[in-house]
Design an enzyme around this catalytic site. Structure first.
Site, short mmCIF file in Angstrom:
data_model
loop_
_atom_site.label_atom_id
_atom_site.label_comp_id
_atom_site.label_asym_id
_atom_site.label_seq_id
_atom_site.Cartn_x
_atom_site.Cartn_y
_atom_site.Cartn_z
N CYS A 87 0.84 -1.21 0.00
CA CYS A 87 0.00 0.00 0.00
C CYS A 87 0.87 1.25 0.00
CB CYS A 87 -0.96 -0.05 1.19
SG CYS A 87 -2.36 1.06 1.00
N HIS A 195 -3.55 -5.63 0.90
CA HIS A 195 -2.92 -5.89 2.20
C HIS A 195 -2.91 -7.38 2.55
CE1 HIS A 195 -2.50 -1.76 3.85
NE2 HIS A 195 -3.51 -1.48 3.04
N GLU A 197 -1.26 -8.79 4.92
CA GLU A 197 -1.19 -8.95 6.39
C GLU A 197 -2.56 -8.87 7.04
OE1 GLU A 197 -0.67 -6.21 4.83
OE2 GLU A 197 -1.17 -4.46 6.06
#
Lengths: 223, 103
Positions: A87, A195, A197
């Site tokens: 990002c 993302h 994660e």
């Protein structure tokens, strides 16, 4: 010392703990590194997490590029170590010219927070080695400036060198060629808007991020 | 390049001139400008249907000390190239500022 991933924090970064948690869940040691004073010589790889480095002043990533830590990141990239920008981290990598192109405001001029289907375009990168080309995964996106932009010459080069890592199935933000992630020609530096994660536990909406981060960890261990 | 010199100031042991420059950064032709398009919609809804295009950009005002106009222009151009604009998306233009500053 066991292999360690440095997770760089700029003022305004806000996804560092998620990245450390996700890597830890997959068995990888991760350490938060402050952008202004960190040497990365004790790290085997580096992640630039999401957020709003330096408040996104001027342009996302434009100020972060001049942080002290960036020279270490450039060295790691050149040495072939795994470097992953997520990002805002992707925006920093383009501003630092470690990756070509730029991230522009979303075509619809809306901040998008959603789960997107992604097609694996290449598994030659450190973020996709454990995936198959053509495979579809789902990852959350959360950005206002994720509209990947580059000129025709650069786009042709990305295609020719197999540098497009992930493509959106339903392009949400106007990105050229529906690009969600790219790598450098060598494949060790990857920038991605989604993302991974945030997709490592069923409880919070899927685990496809594990495949991305496990690829990265494998590259760290084999590096 | 038409910088306006304001007054002499004492810097590092010798007198230099103080310049003021304005750097204008606009999106390149062909790069999508969703903000400009949205503002255009508003302009047209406001009743100004004659407006065809709105382009958004940024403007920076720099005050600096330099030996002469060329030196000032060089410095400002370097800053605009390296930091103020992203060559993938934007073009920049250095232009002078008309209002005189005093400090």
């Amino acid at each position: 010392m066991p292999p360690t991933v440095g997770v760089v924090v700029f003022p305004g970064t806000n996804c560092e703990h998620d990245v450390v948690h996700a890597l830890g869940l997959l068995g990888m040691r991760a350490q938060i590194k402050w952008h202004g004073d960190s040497e990365l010589s004790d790290c085997d790889a580096v992640v630039l997490p999401g957020g709003f480095a330096h408040g996104d002043y001027l342009r996302p990533g434009a100020i972060a590029r001049f942080s002290k830590v960036m020279s270490s990141i450039v060295k790691m990239a050149e040495a072939g170590k795994p470097v992953l920008g997520i990002c805002n981290g992707f925006q920093v990598l383009t501003e630092a010219k470690l990756l070509p192109g730029a991230l522009q405001k979303n075509a619809g001029l809306r901040f998008i927070c959603d789960v997107e289907k992604l097609e694996v375009a290449s598994n030659r990168s450190v973020a996709s080695a454990l995936l198959q080309p053509g495979e579809i995964i789902s990852l959350p996106i959360n950005h206002f400036e994720g509209n990947y932009t580059c000129d025709h010459v650069t786009y042709d080069m990305l295609v020719a060198n197999d540098q497009i890592v992930f493509k959106y199935v339903d392009n949400p933000n106007g990105s050229v060629g529906s690009i969600a992630a790219i790598s450098n020609p060598r494949g060790n530096v990857v920038g991605m808007m989604p993302h991974p994660e945030r997709a490592v536990e069923e409880l919070v909406g899927g685990t496809d991020g594990r495949k991305v981060l496990s690829s990265f960890i494998e590259a760290v261990l084999n590096g | 390049m038409g910088f306006r010199a304001h007054r002499r100031s004492y810097v590092a042991g010798y007198f230099t001139l103080r310049y003021e420059a304005v750097v204008e950064v606009l999106l390149k032709d062909g790069v999508s400008d969703p903000e400009g398009m949205t503002i255009l919609d508003a302009v047209v809804s406001l009743g100004y249907g004659s407006v065809e295009r709105v382009a958004t950009g940024k403007l920076f005002r720099l005050l600096l000390n330099a030996d002469d106009e060329n030196a000032a222009a060089d410095v400002v151009t370097q800053i605009a190239e390296q930091l103020l604009s992203n060559p993938v998306l934007e073009d920049f233009r250095v232009r002078d500022l008309l209002a005189a500053a005093s400090s």
